[in-house]
Design an enzyme around this catalytic site. Structure first.
Site, mmCIF file in Angstrom:
data_model
loop_
_atom_site.group_PDB
_atom_site.id
_atom_site.type_symbol
_atom_site.label_atom_id
_atom_site.label_comp_id
_atom_site.label_asym_id
_atom_site.label_seq_id
_atom_site.Cartn_x
_atom_site.Cartn_y
_atom_site.Cartn_z
ATOM 1 C CB THR A 130 4.317 22.960 -12.084
ATOM 2 O OG1 THR A 130 3.840 22.549 -13.364
ATOM 3 C CG2 THR A 130 5.529 22.454 -11.817
ATOM 4 C CE LYS A 147 2.704 25.627 -21.478
ATOM 5 N NZ LYS A 147 3.181 25.906 -22.963
ATOM 6 C CB SER A 200 2.139 33.615 -20.173
ATOM 7 O OG SER A 200 1.843 32.427 -20.144
ATOM 8 C CG ASN A 260 -0.645 27.199 -12.056
ATOM 9 O OD1 ASN A 260 -0.689 26.309 -10.832
ATOM 10 N ND2 ASN A 260 0.148 26.378 -12.806
#
Length: 309
Positions: free
Chosen positions: A52, A56, A82, A300
């Site tokens: 991902t 996290k 967020s 990201n």
């Protein structure tokens, strides 16, 4: 999880055993150019390569696996985020067949929203305040009878994030300090717990102090300038009291360096740790801290809205 309302090194090792088959052992990268600039050896743990796109995934998967083991009847989870925790929880929930709902503010980057939906989660938008995120999230939890999983303020989340330190110190046993970006503090608490157990003399450094508000910053992953109720006692006990503060201009400079010289894609939040290493304050730190670790925690980035454009 231990019954003493704390996390232990044993909890971190248990988390590592549970999640290791599903997550990456992310590489450590270096830059001789940066080493010369700062006069220290700097080692970057590239969690931007994680499932991902961020660390996290570790905590989210550990939390979901623990939840299903304790409550087999559970049918879904909800969180507010967020963006990165939302992606991670959506991915982890999909892995075990749970429904997932993620509350995000209306100004959350489109790329993160699309990724959350791509992992199979329902997306709910709220006003761009931390209070509204919590309000909407709690309402959904109550209406749908599904548990809320915090981005950070959860012992299973912290234990999952602590697995970063176990890997990092196995890869670079001689680390003298680890710099960790801090918002609510789940990663900092988990890393501090594991690192201090493995190497008691190691130092941990925080990047932000703690007034309860959103930061006006390009580093959206650490805009919540408030440690959690569960993370705060752990960080208070285990993390060094020295706090690095960096400005957006420092973050942009560090982010450009990593893009141009290290050939890595990272978010502004990850660049906060790099900016701390490059800062004058770091230059004045104990020269005995020869080997410094930095967590490149997120990758990201919205490539259509880079912060220097």
């Amino acid at each position: 999880m231990s019954n003493n309302n704390v996390i232990t090194f044993s909890d971190v090792l248990d988390a590592k055993e549970k999640i290791s088959p599903y997550v990456h052992e992310c590489p450590v990268v270096t830059s001789s150019t940066l080493d010369k600039m700062v006069g220290r050896k700097v080692f970057f743990k590239a969690e931007s390569f994680q499932k991902t796109g961020s660390f996290k995934a570790r905590g989210a998967l550990n939390a979901v696996l623990s939840l299903v083991a304790k409550s087999p009847e559970v049918h879904g989870v909800v969180t507010h985020s967020s963006g990165n925790h939302g992606q991670a929880l959506a991915w982890a929930s999909n892995m075990v067949g749970l429904d997932c709902t993620v509350v995000v503010t209306k100004n959350t980057p489109k790329s993160k929203c699309e990724a959350i939906k791509a992992y199979g989660a329902d997306l709910v938008f709220c006003e761009p305040t931390y209070a509204d995120r919590i309000k909407i999230c709690n309402k959904i939890s109550e209406e749908r009878s599904i548990p809320y999983i915090s981005t950070s303020d959860d012992y299973d989340i912290m234990a999952g994030q602590g697995t970063i330190a176990v890997e990092f110190l196995n890869q670079v046993p001689d680390l003298d300090a680890v710099i960790v970006p801090v918002s609510v503090g789940g990663m900092a608490a988990g890393i501090a717990t594991a690192a201090k157990a493995i190497k008691p003399a190691i130092k941990g450094e925080r990047l932000w102090p703690n007034p309860p508000r959103f930061l006006d910053s390009i580093a959206d992953g650490i805009r919540v300038q408030q440690l959690g109720e569960l993370t705060w006692p752990i960080i208070l006990e285990l993390v060094e009291k020295e706090v690095f503060s960096v400005k957006d201009a420092d973050i942009v400079k560090a982010m450009k360096f990593v893009f141009e010289r290290m050939k890595l894609v990272i978010e502004p939040t990850s660049a906060a740790g790099v900016a701390a290493v490059m800062s004058e304050r770091m230059a004045s730190m104990d020269p005995g801290l020869k080997n410094v670790g930095v967590i490149l925690c997120w990758g990201n980035v919205d490539i259509n809205h880079l912060p220097w454009y």
